[in-house]
Write a protein that holds these residues in place. Sequence first.
Motif, PDB file in Angstrom:
ATOM      1  N   LEU A 130      41.811  43.149  58.073  1.00 50.06           N
ATOM      2  CA  LEU A 130      41.714  42.844  56.661  1.00 50.06           C
ATOM      3  C   LEU A 130      42.984  43.391  56.019  1.00 50.06           C
ATOM      4  O   LEU A 130      43.295  44.578  56.175  1.00 50.06           O
ATOM      5  CB  LEU A 130      40.480  43.514  56.050  1.00 50.06           C
ATOM      6  N   LEU A 131      43.738  42.525  55.343  1.00 48.22           N
ATOM      7  CA  LEU A 131      44.964  42.936  54.666  1.00 48.22           C
ATOM      8  C   LEU A 131      44.761  42.769  53.170  1.00 48.22           C
ATOM      9  O   LEU A 131      44.398  41.678  52.704  1.00 48.22           O
ATOM     10  CB  LEU A 131      46.148  42.084  55.123  1.00 48.22           C
ATOM     11  N   LEU A 132      44.982  43.823  52.423  1.00 45.13           N
ATOM     12  CA  LEU A 132      44.851  43.799  50.971  1.00 45.13           C
ATOM     13  C   LEU A 132      46.188  44.208  50.364  1.00 45.13           C
ATOM     14  O   LEU A 132      46.655  45.322  50.591  1.00 45.13           O
ATOM     15  CB  LEU A 132      43.741  44.748  50.521  1.00 45.13           C
ATOM     16  N   THR A 133      46.792  43.284  49.620  1.00 45.97           N
ATOM     17  CA  THR A 133      48.123  43.557  49.069  1.00 45.97           C
ATOM     18  C   THR A 133      48.042  44.083  47.641  1.00 45.97           C
ATOM     19  O   THR A 133      47.061  43.855  46.927  1.00 45.97           O
ATOM     20  CB  THR A 133      48.997  42.286  49.076  1.00 45.97           C
ATOM     21  N   ARG A 134      49.096  44.740  47.240  1.00 45.76           N
ATOM     22  CA  ARG A 134      49.216  45.244  45.871  1.00 45.76           C
ATOM     23  C   ARG A 134      49.191  44.084  44.862  1.00 45.76           C
ATOM     24  O   ARG A 134      48.745  44.225  43.738  1.00 45.76           O
ATOM     25  CB  ARG A 134      50.526  46.030  45.742  1.00 45.76           C
ATOM     26  N   GLU A 135      49.650  42.922  45.306  1.00 42.56           N
ATOM     27  CA  GLU A 135      49.701  41.747  44.411  1.00 42.56           C
ATOM     28  C   GLU A 135      48.350  41.049  44.267  1.00 42.56           C
ATOM     29  O   GLU A 135      48.232  40.072  43.540  1.00 42.56           O
ATOM     30  CB  GLU A 135      50.732  40.745  44.940  1.00 42.56           C
ATOM     31  N   GLY A 136      47.321  41.536  44.964  1.00 43.72           N
ATOM     32  CA  GLY A 136      45.989  40.981  44.799  1.00 43.72           C
ATOM     33  C   GLY A 136      45.603  39.910  45.811  1.00 43.72           C
ATOM     34  O   GLY A 136      44.708  39.112  45.556  1.00 43.72           O
ATOM     35  N   ARG A 137      46.240  39.893  46.960  1.00 44.64           N
ATOM     36  CA  ARG A 137      45.914  38.927  48.011  1.00 44.64           C
ATOM     37  C   ARG A 137      45.118  39.619  49.107  1.00 44.64           C
ATOM     38  O   ARG A 137      45.490  40.688  49.582  1.00 44.64           O
ATOM     39  CB  ARG A 137      47.196  38.329  48.590  1.00 44.64           C
ATOM     40  N   ALA A 138      43.999  39.001  49.513  1.00 44.38           N
ATOM     41  CA  ALA A 138      43.206  39.462  50.653  1.00 44.38           C
ATOM     42  C   ALA A 138      43.347  38.438  51.769  1.00 44.38           C
ATOM     43  O   ALA A 138      43.324  37.231  51.517  1.00 44.38           O
ATOM     44  CB  ALA A 138      41.740  39.597  50.264  1.00 44.38           C
ATOM     45  N   MET A 139      43.518  38.912  52.991  1.00 41.54           N
ATOM     46  CA  MET A 139      43.550  38.043  54.174  1.00 41.54           C
ATOM     47  C   MET A 139      42.720  38.726  55.244  1.00 41.54           C
ATOM     48  O   MET A 139      42.890  39.919  55.491  1.00 41.54           O
ATOM     49  CB  MET A 139      44.974  37.840  54.673  1.00 41.54           C
ATOM     50  N   ALA A 140      41.825  37.974  55.867  1.00 36.63           N
ATOM     51  CA  ALA A 140      40.975  38.543  56.905  1.00 36.63           C
ATOM     52  C   ALA A 140      40.844  37.586  58.075  1.00 36.63           C
ATOM     53  O   ALA A 140      40.811  36.360  57.893  1.00 36.63           O
ATOM     54  CB  ALA A 140      39.590  38.837  56.340  1.00 36.63           C
ATOM     55  N   ILE A 141      40.786  38.162  59.264  1.00 39.01           N
ATOM     56  CA  ILE A 141      40.450  37.410  60.464  1.00 39.01           C
ATOM     57  C   ILE A 141      39.568  38.319  61.308  1.00 39.01           C
ATOM     58  O   ILE A 141      39.840  39.516  61.439  1.00 39.01           O
ATOM     59  CB  ILE A 141      41.686  36.929  61.256  1.00 39.01           C
TER      60      ILE A 141
END
Length: 167
Positions: free
Chosen positions: A65-76
């Motif tokens: 799970l990747l959560l960026t400072r810019e507000g993007r979440a990506m999960a696999i």
Amino acid sequence: MKELLLPHVKSGVVALALAAGIAVSGTGRAANSDALIGNWKLVSWQVVVGNETQNPFGQSPKGYLLLTREGRAMAITTADNRKAGDGVAERAALHKSMLAYSGRYRVEGDDFITTVDISWNEIWNGTEQRRHYRLEGDRLFIESAPAPSILYPGKTDFRRIVWEREK
């Protein structure tokens, strides 16, 4: 708000019941949503029905799970012990033993809300997922809201997911 569940598959892969956002009850409250930012490695992914706990991705699931400072979440997330395959049935089994999505997220108190804009299953696109979360040190605890169970018809279940901060 729409909450989605994947279809049940009995042959080798337990059906997935992910609700692509995050929820946890408990006493640990995140003092600052910045604490969520970063890379998280999957520790466990469970479905709880009554007093029974299932591990639909196996005992050693894989995922990030990747959560960026810019507000993007990506999960696999993938199940353990997946087997490669070129045929239609094998590829269908691979699809049913994983999930992947991305979307904009925001934090409201202890709620983590993801608006899914791309996913491995088109039905998730455009949905908003609200969950609660709890941080304890380098662990992120997620528990979905109770929902009708696809594993046990007529019963209610919830998902319990644990991530560990990748250093």
